[in-house]
Design a protein around this motif. Sequence first.
Motif: not given
Length: 225
Positions: A74-99
Amino acid sequence: MRIALLSDVHANLPALRAVLADVDAQRPDQVWVAGDLVGYNPWPNEVLQILKDRHVRAIRGNHDRAALSGDTSWFNELAAAAIRWTRIVLTPASVGYLSSLEDRSRGRVAEGIVAMYHGSPRNDDEYVMPWAADEALVRMSGAPFTILGHTHLPMSLALPSGLLVNPGSVGQPRDQDPRAAWGLLDTTARRFVVRRVPYDIGAVVREIHKAGLPAELGERLQYGV
């Protein structure tokens, strides 16, 4: 109690650094962050590390949940593109913090409960625009101090049941003021003040281009839209 309220940082490191310098000058008792720590801008790991190191009280927003789940349906394409990029670069520590973060939070001060939502007490993804906010939201939160984010628009409403506020956006303002926004809540005085902080938008635009994120994300920063 004086609480610094931030929201919608959206991985904008220069904006966050500028805001935190202003926050530190005000010497609040606590720092709360109403979600959307990542998305749109190119420093998700650095932003998350700063917030983690400062032990702020933060919750997740819809971009944070999307960065974890990959669901951008339900994201627009700009937001979705940024999320796809973010998921590639997030470190395990960052994923752990968000989780580790909750989607909403409540804390008690001498004057009563402070409740924080990214969207609203009704729905974590609801956009509560300043002109549509009402008493029902404060009654639903059950708190004399209710904090919202998500809209990127500052708001302060003194209602019979309590104070309803939104500090606007650190990382992507949308009220036609490109300066980063944050708010200072004084629960003793029952007062909320929005503060604006200039930062190097050009540096963010250059890094957005360098990272291969959509150019429009940098352009909108320059106009605060």
